[in-house]
Design an enzyme around this catalytic site. Structure first.
Site, PDB file in Angstrom:
ATOM      1  N   THR A  59       8.494  74.579  70.243  1.00  0.00           N
ATOM      2  CA  THR A  59       7.957  73.216  70.106  1.00  0.00           C
ATOM      3  C   THR A  59       6.777  73.028  71.052  1.00  0.00           C
ATOM      4  O   THR A  59       5.697  72.586  70.654  1.00  0.00           O
ATOM      5  CB  THR A  59       9.066  72.172  70.361  1.00  0.00           C
ATOM      6  N   ARG A 107       9.715  66.118  75.664  1.00  0.00           N
ATOM      7  CA  ARG A 107      11.119  66.503  75.402  1.00  0.00           C
ATOM      8  C   ARG A 107      11.930  66.164  76.638  1.00  0.00           C
ATOM      9  O   ARG A 107      11.480  66.417  77.766  1.00  0.00           O
ATOM     10  CB  ARG A 107      11.208  68.001  75.107  1.00  0.00           C
ATOM     11  N   HIS A 135      14.892  65.261  66.470  1.00  0.00           N
ATOM     12  CA  HIS A 135      13.768  66.187  66.635  1.00  0.00           C
ATOM     13  C   HIS A 135      12.905  66.050  65.377  1.00  0.00           C
ATOM     14  O   HIS A 135      12.860  66.934  64.524  1.00  0.00           O
ATOM     15  CB  HIS A 135      14.311  67.608  66.785  1.00  0.00           C
TER      16      HIS A 135
HETATM   17  C1  NCD Z   1      15.795  73.217  68.471  1.00  0.00           C
HETATM   18  C2  NCD Z   1      15.862  72.130  69.515  1.00  0.00           C
HETATM   19  O1  NCD Z   1      15.346  72.291  70.628  1.00  0.00           O
HETATM   20  O2  NCD Z   1      16.434  71.111  69.184  1.00  0.00           O
HETATM   21  N1  NCD Z   1      14.818  74.195  68.701  1.00  0.00           N
HETATM   22  C3  NCD Z   1      13.500  73.941  68.515  1.00  0.00           C
HETATM   23  O3  NCD Z   1      12.961  72.941  68.910  1.00  0.00           O
HETATM   24  N2  NCD Z   1      12.790  74.829  67.818  1.00  0.00           N
HETATM   25  C4  NCD Z   1      17.137  73.780  68.160  1.00  0.00           C
HETATM   26  C5  NCD Z   1      17.927  74.440  69.272  1.00  0.00           C
HETATM   27  O4  NCD Z   1      17.598  74.364  70.455  1.00  0.00           O
HETATM   28  O5  NCD Z   1      18.923  75.053  68.924  1.00  0.00           O
END
Ligand code: NCD
Length: 334
Positions: A59, A107, A135
């Site tokens: 991300t 985040r 998300h």
């Molecule tokens: C996800 C998240 O962080 O929610 N990953 C991501 O952003 N690509 C899923 C996860 O952490 O399993």
């Protein structure tokens, strides 16, 4: 604060499917321009900030790469580098960061964090994951991938969600998108790990089939999309969602023998990171898109998100897009 400022906090902000189609078309356009070496310098002279107080590979880096590719400069902070480690409240951090940057991708491990930050921000905020809440940008890039792969997207599809449905925030955003935009087109098949069911409030208004483990094999040949997720151990034990319980590790694991049961044009998606839920022997199957198409699409989809949010276009057709007061994602219950 500009009156027209938009934030992307929750999938619930999208109330009109045309906002999805316009985003997907813009991602396609950016892909074509980039592939043909034409200028995509749309963010030239701007600074984009990433503030990640929880671990991330894809991300954060895909947003940063997307910003760089469109000519922006990127500043970033993490929980290790931040004054949050000195006890600063997130509202105070965002007041500062949002005066250095034109947009912040954030985040945070707490559900309320990103909305609270947006309330104090001088620039648009994008939710890069709020605890086990939502998300939205991951679900958007996943939807873009399904749209990109299927010429008949508008006719609808069957999707199976597997793994940690209690904590898997991309799935929570998916459920909002389906309820609000695709309720009559999509059937959702749920295969949770034992004890890690989808929060009940996310089931409302969605056509759901609950499955037992043996049903999974039965239904696999009818799936257009199988969406795998890992068990989020870091959210267990004291954190909202679940206690450490060996039963949580009893879940469906994808093997090559399962993949061959799927439709030839079916697809297996995963937000990543992957743990044991997909055997690495599945990776070479043409239906395994999680390391290839889904990743590339994530880059173009996030470019389009940055550009449209900064232009005030992301919710052009969605009345709730602006002035989001309280996200339903903030009240996830088990
Ligand atoms: C996800 C998240 O962080 O929610 N990953 C991501 O952003 N690509 C899923 C996860 O952490 O399993």
């Amino acid at each position: 604060m500009e009156w027209s400022m938009q934030h992307l906090i929750s999938a619930t902000q999208f109330t009109n499917i045309n906002d999805l189609y316009e985003l997907f078309n813009e991602a396609e356009l950016l892909r074509c321009l980039h592939a043909s070496d034409q200028s995509i310098d749309f963010l030239n002279g701007k600074i984009v900030a990433t503030a990640f107080y929880e671990r991330s590979t894809r991300t954060r880096l895909s947003f940063e790469a997307a910003a760089h590719l469109m000519g922006a400069k990127v500043i970033s902070e993490t929980s290790e580098s931040s004054s949050v480690g000195k006890g600063e409240r997130i509202e105070d951090s965002i007041r500062t960061i949002s005066q250095y940057a034109k947009l912040v991708v954030m985040r945070h491990p707490s559900i309320e964090s990103v909305q609270s930050a947006a309330n104090f921000s001088y620039c648009p905020v994008i939710n890069g994951g709020n605890g086990n809440g939502e998300h939205p940008t991951q679900a958007l890039l996943d939807l873009y991938t399904v749209w990109h792969q299927r010429t008949d997207f508008e006719k609808g599809f069957n999707i199976m969600f597997c793994g940690d449905l209690a904590n898997g925030r991309p799935i929570h955003s998916w459920m909002h998108f389906i309820r609000q935009l695709l309720a009559d087109k999509v059937t959702v098949y749920l295969a949770p790990a034992t004890g890690l069911k989808l929060p009940v409030n996310l089931r409302t208004g969605v056509n759901i089939v609950d499955m037992s483990e043996k049903d999974i094999i039965h239904f696999l040949p009818t799936m257009d999309v199988v969406y795998m997720t890992r068990i989020q151990k870091e959210r267990m034990g004291g954190h909202r969602g679940a206690d450490p319980n060996p039963l949580y590790f009893d879940y469906f694991k994808m093997r090559p023998s399962h993949m061959v049961l799927m439709k030839n044009n079916g697809m297996v998606l995963h937000p990543l990171p992957r743990n044991e839920e997909i055997h690495s022997d599945c990776d070479t199957d043409h239906r395994a898109l999680y390391h290839t198409v889904q990743v590339t699409n994530g880059l173009y989809a996030r470019m389009a998100m940055l550009r449209r949010l900064l232009n005030g276009q992301l919710f052009a057709h969605s009345s709730k897009g602006n002035n989001l007061e309280k996200c339903s994602a903030m009240t996830v219950v088990g």
